[in-house]
Design an enzyme around this catalytic site. Sequence first.
Site, PDB file in Angstrom:
ATOM      1  N   CYS A 115      10.425-106.181  74.760  1.00  0.00           N
ATOM      2  CA  CYS A 115      10.272-104.776  75.182  1.00  0.00           C
ATOM      3  C   CYS A 115       8.816-104.298  75.180  1.00  0.00           C
ATOM      4  O   CYS A 115       8.456-103.468  76.004  1.00  0.00           O
ATOM      5  CB  CYS A 115      11.133-103.875  74.303  1.00  0.00           C
ATOM      6  SG  CYS A 115      12.883-104.215  74.481  1.00  0.00           S
ATOM      7  N   HIS A 256       8.705 -96.643  72.672  1.00  0.00           N
ATOM      8  CA  HIS A 256       9.775 -97.449  73.262  1.00  0.00           C
ATOM      9  C   HIS A 256      11.103 -96.761  72.990  1.00  0.00           C
ATOM     10  O   HIS A 256      11.358 -96.285  71.882  1.00  0.00           O
ATOM     11  CB  HIS A 256       9.749 -98.846  72.645  1.00  0.00           C
ATOM     12  CG  HIS A 256      10.890 -99.693  73.089  1.00  0.00           C
ATOM     13  ND1 HIS A 256      11.304 -99.737  74.403  1.00  0.00           N
ATOM     14  CD2 HIS A 256      11.730-100.516  72.404  1.00  0.00           C
ATOM     15  CE1 HIS A 256      12.337-100.556  74.498  1.00  0.00           C
ATOM     16  NE2 HIS A 256      12.615-101.034  73.299  1.00  0.00           N
ATOM     17  N   ASN A 286      18.208 -98.227  76.352  1.00  0.00           N
ATOM     18  CA  ASN A 286      17.028 -99.074  76.167  1.00  0.00           C
ATOM     19  C   ASN A 286      16.779 -99.854  77.458  1.00  0.00           C
ATOM     20  O   ASN A 286      17.542-100.754  77.798  1.00  0.00           O
ATOM     21  CB  ASN A 286      17.295-100.017  74.991  1.00  0.00           C
ATOM     22  CG  ASN A 286      16.124-100.929  74.692  1.00  0.00           C
ATOM     23  OD1 ASN A 286      15.172-101.033  75.471  1.00  0.00           O
ATOM     24  ND2 ASN A 286      16.194-101.596  73.558  1.00  0.00           N
TER      25      ASN A 286
HETATM   26  C1  LIG Z   1      22.672-101.350  66.659  1.00  0.00           C
HETATM   27  C2  LIG Z   1      22.586-100.125  65.776  1.00  0.00           C
HETATM   28  C3  LIG Z   1      22.623 -98.860  66.611  1.00  0.00           C
HETATM   29  C4  LIG Z   1      23.773-100.127  64.839  1.00  0.00           C
HETATM   30  O1  LIG Z   1      23.699 -99.013  63.966  1.00  0.00           O
HETATM   31  P1  LIG Z   1      24.014 -99.221  62.409  1.00  0.00           P
HETATM   32  O2  LIG Z   1      24.045 -97.885  61.792  1.00  0.00           O
HETATM   33  O3  LIG Z   1      22.993-100.200  61.918  1.00  0.00           O
HETATM   34  O4  LIG Z   1      25.447 -99.804  62.452  1.00  0.00           O
HETATM   35  P2  LIG Z   1      25.920-101.166  61.763  1.00  0.00           P
HETATM   36  O5  LIG Z   1      25.284-102.342  62.410  1.00  0.00           O
HETATM   37  O6  LIG Z   1      25.717-100.984  60.306  1.00  0.00           O
HETATM   38  O7  LIG Z   1      27.445-101.172  62.136  1.00  0.00           O
HETATM   39  C5  LIG Z   1      28.342-100.281  61.529  1.00  0.00           C
HETATM   40  C6  LIG Z   1      29.730-100.595  62.001  1.00  0.00           C
HETATM   41  O8  LIG Z   1      29.888-100.161  63.358  1.00  0.00           O
HETATM   42  C7  LIG Z   1      30.505-101.170  64.137  1.00  0.00           C
HETATM   43  N1  LIG Z   1      30.049-101.080  65.497  1.00  0.00           N
HETATM   44  C8  LIG Z   1      29.053-101.781  66.110  1.00  0.00           C
HETATM   45  N2  LIG Z   1      28.925-101.401  67.383  1.00  0.00           N
HETATM   46  C9  LIG Z   1      29.837-100.424  67.579  1.00  0.00           C
HETATM   47  C10 LIG Z   1      30.178 -99.637  68.684  1.00  0.00           C
HETATM   48  N3  LIG Z   1      29.535 -99.740  69.871  1.00  0.00           N
HETATM   49  N4  LIG Z   1      31.150 -98.738  68.555  1.00  0.00           N
HETATM   50  C11 LIG Z   1      31.813 -98.584  67.409  1.00  0.00           C
HETATM   51  N5  LIG Z   1      31.537 -99.320  66.308  1.00  0.00           N
HETATM   52  C12 LIG Z   1      30.560-100.228  66.402  1.00  0.00           C
HETATM   53  C13 LIG Z   1      30.098-102.460  63.464  1.00  0.00           C
HETATM   54  O9  LIG Z   1      31.022-103.468  63.762  1.00  0.00           O
HETATM   55  C14 LIG Z   1      30.083-102.063  62.008  1.00  0.00           C
HETATM   56  O10 LIG Z   1      31.393-102.163  61.542  1.00  0.00           O
HETATM   57  P3  LIG Z   1      31.704-102.793  60.104  1.00  0.00           P
HETATM   58  O11 LIG Z   1      30.949-101.940  59.128  1.00  0.00           O
HETATM   59  O12 LIG Z   1      33.188-102.676  59.993  1.00  0.00           O
HETATM   60  O13 LIG Z   1      31.182-104.193  60.184  1.00  0.00           O
HETATM   61  C15 LIG Z   1      21.283-100.135  64.934  1.00  0.00           C
HETATM   62  O14 LIG Z   1      21.337-101.180  64.001  1.00  0.00           O
HETATM   63  C16 LIG Z   1      20.052-100.315  65.783  1.00  0.00           C
HETATM   64  O15 LIG Z   1      19.702 -99.445  66.540  1.00  0.00           O
HETATM   65  N6  LIG Z   1      19.347-101.437  65.599  1.00  0.00           N
HETATM   66  C17 LIG Z   1      18.132-101.675  66.360  1.00  0.00           C
HETATM   67  C18 LIG Z   1      18.490-102.042  67.762  1.00  0.00           C
HETATM   68  C19 LIG Z   1      17.326-102.040  68.651  1.00  0.00           C
HETATM   69  O16 LIG Z   1      16.423-101.251  68.549  1.00  0.00           O
HETATM   70  N7  LIG Z   1      17.359-102.974  69.591  1.00  0.00           N
HETATM   71  C20 LIG Z   1      16.442-103.045  70.643  1.00  0.00           C
HETATM   72  C21 LIG Z   1      15.287-103.842  70.344  1.00  0.00           C
HETATM   73  S1  LIG Z   1      14.233-103.818  71.716  1.00  0.00           S
END
Ligand SMILES: CC(C)(COP(=O)(O)OP(=O)(O)OC[C@H]1O[C@@H](n2cnc3c(N)ncnc32)[C@H](O)[C@@H]1OP(=O)(O)O)[C@@H](O)C(=O)NCCC(=O)NCCS
Length: 332
Positions: A115, A256, A286
Amino acid sequence: MSQQYANIVGFGKYEPENVLTNADLEKMVDTNDEWIVSRSGIRERRIATDGEQCSDYAAWAGKQALEMANVAPEDLDLIIMCTNSPDMLTPPVSSLVQDKLGATNVGAYTLTAGCPGWVYGLVQGTAMIESGMAKNVLVIGAELVSRFMDYTDRSTCVLFGDAAGAVLLQATDKKCGLLSYELGSDGSGGEHLILPGGGTQLPPRPENMGNRDDWYLYMNGREVFKFATRTMVSSLDNVVRDAELTFEDIDYFVPHQANLRIIEYAAGKAKLPPEKVVTNVQGFGNTSAASIPLAMCQAYEDGRIKPGQTLAFASFGAGLAWAAAVFELGEF
Ligand SMILES: CC(C)(COP(=O)(O)OP(=O)(O)OC[C@H]1O[C@@H](n2cnc3c(N)ncnc32)[C@H](O)[C@@H]1OP(=O)(O)O)[C@@H](O)C(=O)NCCC(=O)NCCS
């Protein structure tokens, strides 16, 4: 020759028409609007339709940037095409974009750095101009990441979208342009944001096609989140200090657009008020290397970004890699 500076004189973008809302995604995977909005701030994203290609988006955004500056495609010296989702492995998408722009006798290359790729491109384009090796450099970020998404994987597919943004960098002897930058890479974390198939390790051969997961983007959200918050805060801090500025001197922070929570965290640490932070993640998700030039072009078009302002950029992503910069806009 007097000292040359690289100013941004043209902005361009392409916003795909096809909208994928959180309600649409609820019908595709086990997710819901409340989860997506509370975790990421994203409400909808744009998705390419069949037949559209990365080179199309790049050429459309690039053309707009050239038209704004009244520069003909053949007057370009270089096209830096920043993407992680090219039309194909070979030929390089940069050459396809050069051809679609009708930019004859112009050098073009593809820059892949996750990115942050567009910020890397901005720094490289600036170096070409400041060294006197180029006068007009088009720096494009364009992505069709949707083509690499697994729309059965709810943890990733809700976050990404397609779009393009571009700037035209032009030589000037009036002081402006890049004041500071930081480019970073930590390949030891590469496994956290990975698409294994299609390269030398796992070539696209029939015997390698069995495991479908190898052909989609996989993300370890929690690990990327930790990396993102850490590097966005530190790199932003470093570039503002290296520019011998304070955050009060920054007119707009254009980060970003991966996740509103990450943006708000970084802006909060820098004590930047929300009105100084440009966001579009709510409506575009994103868009990887397109996200900063797209957000910047939108902020230019709605009248926020103006000549003479000082902008700060910070990005992170696959690599794991990061990049940040402070840029002073000259006249345009
Ligand atoms: C991906 C992201 C939004 C997830 O948020 P989070 O608060 O960390 O959520 P978690 O990963 O702890 O997941 C929590 C729960 O939600 C669930 N979950 C994941 N995606 C889901 C969705 N789309 N809808 C509903 N539930 C979802 C997971 O399975 C997890 O369930 P569990 O606790 O039973 O295992 C966050 O980690 C994030 O933004 N990470 C960085 C991503 C990023 O910037 N990527 C781009 C890089 S260029």
